[in-house]
Design a protein around this motif. Structure first.
Motif, PDB file in Angstrom:
ATOM      1  N   GLY A 150       0.788  -1.274  -0.087  1.00 38.77           N
ATOM      2  CA  GLY A 150       0.010   0.195   0.058  1.00 38.77           C
ATOM      3  C   GLY A 150       0.918   1.383  -0.003  1.00 38.77           C
ATOM      4  O   GLY A 150       0.419   2.523  -0.053  1.00 38.77           O
ATOM      5  N   ASP A 151       2.236   1.085   0.155  1.00 37.71           N
ATOM      6  CA  ASP A 151       3.049   2.386   0.377  1.00 37.71           C
ATOM      7  C   ASP A 151       4.458   1.774  -0.045  1.00 37.71           C
ATOM      8  O   ASP A 151       5.357   1.193   0.510  1.00 37.71           O
ATOM      9  CB  ASP A 151       3.330   2.589   1.826  1.00 37.71           C
ATOM     10  CG  ASP A 151       3.983   3.983   2.177  1.00 37.71           C
ATOM     11  OD1 ASP A 151       4.749   4.422   0.970  1.00 37.71           O
ATOM     12  OD2 ASP A 151       4.461   4.169   3.135  1.00 37.71           O
ATOM     13  N   ALA A 186      -0.238  -0.232   5.538  1.00 41.26           N
ATOM     14  CA  ALA A 186      -1.194   0.590   4.621  1.00 41.26           C
ATOM     15  C   ALA A 186      -1.968  -0.187   3.618  1.00 41.26           C
ATOM     16  O   ALA A 186      -2.874  -0.032   3.319  1.00 41.26           O
ATOM     17  CB  ALA A 186      -0.196   1.546   3.804  1.00 41.26           C
ATOM     18  N   GLY A 187      -0.924  -1.271   3.170  1.00 43.11           N
ATOM     19  CA  GLY A 187      -1.691  -2.391   2.289  1.00 43.11           C
ATOM     20  C   GLY A 187      -2.949  -3.118   2.870  1.00 43.11           C
ATOM     21  O   GLY A 187      -3.632  -3.352   2.188  1.00 43.11           O
ATOM     22  N   GLN A 189      -4.675  -2.127   5.028  1.00 44.16           N
ATOM     23  CA  GLN A 189      -5.763  -1.058   5.062  1.00 44.16           C
ATOM     24  C   GLN A 189      -6.631  -0.676   3.811  1.00 44.16           C
ATOM     25  O   GLN A 189      -7.575  -0.656   3.709  1.00 44.16           O
ATOM     26  CB  GLN A 189      -5.060   0.314   5.860  1.00 44.16           C
ATOM     27  CG  GLN A 189      -6.088   1.534   5.929  1.00 44.16           C
ATOM     28  CD  GLN A 189      -5.544   2.841   6.277  1.00 44.16           C
ATOM     29  OE1 GLN A 189      -4.355   2.665   6.888  1.00 44.16           O
ATOM     30  NE2 GLN A 189      -6.273   3.744   6.460  1.00 44.16           N
ATOM     31  N   GLN A 190      -5.692  -0.660   2.979  1.00 45.43           N
ATOM     32  CA  GLN A 190      -6.371  -0.626   1.468  1.00 45.43           C
ATOM     33  C   GLN A 190      -7.228  -1.565   1.070  1.00 45.43           C
ATOM     34  O   GLN A 190      -8.037  -1.467   0.039  1.00 45.43           O
ATOM     35  CB  GLN A 190      -5.266  -0.252   0.711  1.00 45.43           C
ATOM     36  CG  GLN A 190      -4.529   1.245   0.577  1.00 45.43           C
ATOM     37  CD  GLN A 190      -3.468   1.427  -0.204  1.00 45.43           C
ATOM     38  OE1 GLN A 190      -3.363   0.553  -1.274  1.00 45.43           O
ATOM     39  NE2 GLN A 190      -2.489   2.195   0.145  1.00 45.43           N
ATOM     40  N   LYS A 191      -6.779  -2.956   1.692  1.00 38.50           N
ATOM     41  CA  LYS A 191      -7.814  -3.863   1.333  1.00 38.50           C
ATOM     42  C   LYS A 191      -8.990  -4.543   2.411  1.00 38.50           C
ATOM     43  O   LYS A 191      -9.312  -5.532   2.201  1.00 38.50           O
ATOM     44  CB  LYS A 191      -6.817  -5.217   0.870  1.00 38.50           C
ATOM     45  CG  LYS A 191      -5.964  -5.153  -0.086  1.00 38.50           C
ATOM     46  CD  LYS A 191      -6.736  -4.926  -1.131  1.00 38.50           C
ATOM     47  CE  LYS A 191      -5.921  -4.521  -2.614  1.00 38.50           C
ATOM     48  NZ  LYS A 191      -6.745  -4.163  -3.907  1.00 38.50           N
ATOM     49  N   SER A 193     -11.849  -3.540   2.603  1.00 39.51           N
ATOM     50  CA  SER A 193     -13.195  -3.608   2.099  1.00 39.51           C
ATOM     51  C   SER A 193     -13.393  -5.106   1.388  1.00 39.51           C
ATOM     52  O   SER A 193     -14.385  -5.644   1.532  1.00 39.51           O
ATOM     53  CB  SER A 193     -13.538  -2.650   1.007  1.00 39.51           C
ATOM     54  OG  SER A 193     -12.659  -2.499   0.038  1.00 39.51           O
ATOM     55  N   ASN A 252      -3.407   4.043  11.723  1.00 42.66           N
ATOM     56  CA  ASN A 252      -4.091   4.229  10.651  1.00 42.66           C
ATOM     57  C   ASN A 252      -4.922   2.883  10.358  1.00 42.66           C
ATOM     58  O   ASN A 252      -6.058   2.851   9.922  1.00 42.66           O
ATOM     59  CB  ASN A 252      -3.473   4.854   9.511  1.00 42.66           C
ATOM     60  CG  ASN A 252      -3.039   6.198   9.563  1.00 42.66           C
ATOM     61  OD1 ASN A 252      -3.555   6.731  10.400  1.00 42.66           O
ATOM     62  ND2 ASN A 252      -2.055   6.465   8.863  1.00 42.66           N
ATOM     63  N   LEU A 253      -4.288   1.792  10.439  1.00 46.22           N
ATOM     64  CA  LEU A 253      -4.818   0.699  10.146  1.00 46.22           C
ATOM     65  C   LEU A 253      -5.776   0.253  11.215  1.00 46.22           C
ATOM     66  O   LEU A 253      -6.999  -0.187  10.912  1.00 46.22           O
ATOM     67  CB  LEU A 253      -3.779  -0.430  10.057  1.00 46.22           C
ATOM     68  CG  LEU A 253      -4.383  -1.964   9.959  1.00 46.22           C
ATOM     69  CD1 LEU A 253      -5.160  -2.155   8.858  1.00 46.22           C
ATOM     70  CD2 LEU A 253      -3.234  -3.006   9.975  1.00 46.22           C
ATOM     71  N   ALA A 256      -8.949   2.268  10.780  1.00 48.80           N
ATOM     72  CA  ALA A 256      -9.833   1.952   9.590  1.00 48.80           C
ATOM     73  C   ALA A 256     -10.624   0.766   9.930  1.00 48.80           C
ATOM     74  O   ALA A 256     -11.663   0.447   9.339  1.00 48.80           O
ATOM     75  CB  ALA A 256      -8.929   2.048   8.449  1.00 48.80           C
TER      76      ALA A 256
END
Ligand code: NOJ
Length: 837
Positions: A150-151, A186-187, A189-191, A193, A252-253, A256
């Motif tokens: 993610g980063d 971050a990765g 977090q981006q997944k 959903s 952040n993770l 979220a």
């Protein structure tokens, strides 16, 4: 059993044949004079399933009428050539796919390209109702480095350059599997959903702490991409977060994930730091400041044990005090290490985590771990980000089968410490049944042993089997797809896992059928890069099962009873009150099974298959009377099937779990279950003839928060009363006070014969309240050398206790020291009580 992956890899067309076919395809008649024979063209291949839209997984066969033809196909939009996959078995189509294919045959020109396009519109899965407790859902285990990048700025950080392989997540075949691949917090977090859609209720992430910054060399496995080579428990690794080792990405993770209703469980290594004599030589840092390395750890109170690698896993001393796989073995009873690890664990709580997976629980000092649990159980600090409701859930890794010598110790440890265990005992059977040709009897026997115990060896039953954490794949063992399972077997394993008692853990990527068979899929080839985050037949199945777990309390908290069994068929029932879920699995790939004599608690009626849209479709009829065990009309269970029949109903107050199971008076506990009622009733803690009501701070139909009253320390039970109805009595253990780890040791012990063991007892609950039985006294204790004994016990801070060691003989008679020693436990830190027999 294998289908899909074999055909991808099989390119077993003889070279001469291919060359001849290509020459033929080029009109290869040479340049001579005269008429050339016309070379016929191979027939165009045909698909068994027409182009179109479908609502279920398709299995597409390709045929060709040309004699001796080889069919090549692609699914990635490229035109097939002989470099494409050679067709050998029907192709499972679980997502939108275009298959293009040609035929190559000797004496023919290549066929025209045939193409078929499939759109898969899986039906909408049932909505997953919000849950309040992890037992109602499942945990998804992630090796952070292998999940999603993610980063990209942290891939090759300046602090630890050169440990990254850019091929990893995009082209694993060309990557070094022991380097970092770029996955990060971050990765994840981006997944989220993607995870939320499947119904994931919690994620267990690999240790995010700062790992060693250098390559430890090929023979040592190279890098700490897996997270288990910690050097600093107080910082986040630069590959997973950022180059200042800050907590930003972690926070952040957590924020979220919680917003999406997903709990975060952190893998917490407490046994060891990092490799000895390689890499950073066991470097140990405290928030950036070097504390020691392994070879400079020469003080009078060493941070590490300096013993050889563990060679005998039946020796309690070796297992706890020797070195695990050349990793610097922390002495948790060194007062600095003790407070450091506890500060680290509470630091994670302050960063909002919902619990922990304790790494290598078996190899850490068992007695010390009671005080680690105690630290978490009594923690009441503020957190930012906010934690999810509910007290932290902790589960530990104890890698043993029930036939292993220390299995009874593991059961006793879990029951008494409150540390739930990963259900390795069941795992070995699941891997064998779904990954190979094992029998369902083996699963059933293991469940019986763990849940009910056996009369032959002490303490074999877990007091709270619903707190065991179940799994069929993980990061330490080959995925079942590498053990012989096919995709159907994976779906059967998922179905079993998510309907079994316990808290299920699904290993990342199983839902995308990830595997790599290099070295039979052992570490690191089971730590695959996630290549797809699309919905497919497995993710749909998981959604259905997650929805059922969330909605039916029989799944989260109910009993699990076998109803019909043979080697390949297992029919079992989950039940809480009138919530009944009957599950039937037939794993035989070709033989249907006639089922007769099946009894179920399902009320009379006709039942459609809950998994009709994904796996089964079989209806059953039940006759008889509601509230009793009823006959199911005989039916035939198809081969390779999973069917589930459900009855939802009411339930009197029923406690499914108490978290934590061991705590001090004044600690908050989460009581989860069903039927508690919308308005507050009463929670009682009961010890012997004393019943004390608990202060309730939160009450809903499925979850209560209560404060442990000032009850005598030791075994107790908890009940919930609503109106005139009182729940089951859930086991609970009350501690006397904050627990301090103390090393109790004795020299001059008598000679031991046969199965003699040395035990310890004392006059407080934490020392067994004077008991002299295997189950209730402390031990068997460790034997560092003949003639001595050593046992860490976490005991109440500041108390003066009396204790003595004794030999427990196989006939349960004892030989005791005959004197009571007195010892005053320190109020902080760790203690030592050394006596002579
Ligand atoms: C057990 C973990 O699961 C494994 O992956 C790790 O290598 C060892 N503990 C050592 O930390």
């Amino acid at each position: 059993m294998r289908t899909w992956h074999e055909l991808i890899r099989s390119k077993s067309v003889p070279l001469m044949l291919v060359v001849a076919a290509l020459l033929a395809g080029c009109g290869g008649g040479g340049s001579g004079s005269g008429t050339s024979p016309v070379t016929p063209q191979a027939a165009t291949p045909a698909f068994s399933v027409s182009t179109g839209a479908y609502t279920t997984l398709q299995s597409v066969a390709i045929t060709d009428s040309t004699a001796g033809a080889t069919i090549y196909f692609t699914t990635d939009g490229t035109t097939p050539t002989i470099a494409a996959s050679a067709y050998s078995a029907p192709i499972p189509v679980a997502a939108n796919t275009t298959i293009e294919t040609i035929t190559v045959a000797s004496g023919y020109t290549n066929s025209s390209v045939a193409s078929a396009t499939y759109t898969i519109n899986f039906p909408a899965a049932p909505a997953i109702v919000p849950i309040t407790d992890i037992h109602q859902g499942f945990i998804y285990q992630i090796v952070t480095d292998r999940f999603f990048d993610g980063d990209t700025t942290n891939n090759n950080p300046a602090e630890s350059p050169g440990l990254y392989d850019a091929n990893g997540l995009s082209s694993p075949a060309n990557a070094d599997w022991n380097l970092y691949w770029g996955g990060d917090l971050a990765g994840i977090q981006q997944k989220l959903s993607y995870l939320q859609l499947m119904g994931v209720a919690g994620i267990w992430i690999s240790p995010p702490m700062n790992n060693i910054r250098v390559n430890a060399g090929a023979s040592n496995g190279e890098t700490g991409y897996h997270g288990y080579w910690t050097r600093d428990w107080m910082q986040i690794d630069e590959h997973f977060g950022d180059d200042t080792n800050s907590w930003t990405a972690f926070d952040n993770l957590v924020t979220a994930a919680h917003a999406d209703g997903i709990r975060v469980y952190v893998d917490f290594p407490a046994n060891d730091s990092n490799p000895i004599g390689a890499g950073e030589d066991g470097s140990l840092y405290n928030n950036g400041t070097l504390v020691t390395t392994y070879s400079t750890d020469t003080g009078t109170t060493p941070y590490y044990h300096h013993n050889p690698n563990i060679s005998n896993y039946e020796d309690r001393y070796q297992v706890q005090y020797y070195t695990l796989e050349s990793l610097a073995d922390l002495d948790q009873t060194n007062p600095w290490v003790d407070s450091y690890l506890k500060a680290a664990v509470t630091n994670f709580l302050a960063h909002g985590v919902d619990g922990f997976r304790f790494d290598a629980t078996q190899e850490v000092n068992w007695g010390w771990e009671y005080s680690l649990e105690n630290t978490i159980a009594n923690w009441s600090g503020a957190s930012s980000p906010a934690r999810m409701p509910g007290q932290p859930f902790i589960f530990g890794e104890w890698d043993e089968g029930s036939e292993d010598a220390l299995y009874p110790d593991s059961v006793k440890f879990s029951n008494n410490s409150g540390v739930n265990l990963l259900d390795y005992t069941l795992y070995w059977q699941l891997a064998d049944v779904f990954g190979a040709s094992g029998s369902f009897y083996d699963i059933d026997n293991e469940l019986t042993l763990e849940d009910a115990g056996s009369s032959t060896i002490p303490a074999q039953a877990f007091t709270q089997p619903n707190d065991l954490v179940t799994f069929f794949d993980n990061h330490d063992n080959p995925r079942i797809l590498s053990q012989g399972a096919d995709r159907m077997a994976v779906k059967q394993a998922i179905s079993f896992l998510l309907t079994c008692r316990g808290v299920p853990v699904l290993y990342y990527g199983d839902e995308q059928y990830l595997y790599n068979d290099t070295n039979n899929g052992v570490v690191p080839y089971n730590r695959n890069g996630m290549t797809s985050f699309t919905s497919n037949d497995a993710t749909l199945l998981i959604q259905y099962l997650a929805a059922l777990r969330a909605a039916n309390p029989g799944m989260a908290y109910g009993t699990m009873t076998p109803r019909w069994i043979n080697n390949d068929v297992y029919i079992y029932e989950r039940q809480l009150g009138t919530n009944v879920v009957l599950v039937a699995i037939n794993k035989n790939p070709s033989t249907d099974q006639a089922i007769s004599g099946l009894l179920s608690y399902l009320p009379p009626g006709s039942y459609t298959d809950y998994l009709a849209q994904t796996m089964g479709g079989l209806g059953i009829a039940v006759t008889g009377i509601a509230g009793s065990y009823n006959p199911v009309t005989n039916f035939t269970l198809p081969h390779n099937s999973v069917s589930i029949w459900v009855s939802a109903g009411s339930v009197p107050p029923s406690i499914g779990s108490v978290t934590p199971r061991v705590a001090n008076p004044g600690a908050a506990v989460t009581i989860s279950g069903a039927g508690f009622g919308a308005t507050a009733g009463t929670v009682n803690f009961i010890a012997g003839s004393t019943t004390l009501p608990a202060t309730v701070t939160n009450w809903s139909n499925g979850q209560i928060t209560a404060v442990v009253p000032t009850l005598a320390a030791g075994a107790a039970t908890v009940t919930v009363t609503q109106g005139t109805a009182t729940s089951n009595a859930a086991p609970f253990t009350v501690n006397t006070a904050t627990l301090i780890p103390v090393n109790f040791s004795v020299s001059g012990t008598p000679a031991l014969f046969g199965t003699d063991v040395i035990m310890l007892t004392g006059n407080v609950a934490e020392l067994g309240n004077g008991a002299t039985t295997w189950n209730d006294a402390i031990g068997p204790v460790t034997i560092p050398a003949a003639g001595s004994a050593l046992q860490t016990v976490s005991v109440p801070a500041g108390a003066t206790v009396q204790f003595q060691f004794f030999v427990l003989h196989s006939n349960e008679s004892i030989t005791s020291e005959g004197v009571q020693h007195r010892y005053t436990i320190p109020s902080t830190g760790a203690g030592t009580a050394a006596v002579t027999w």
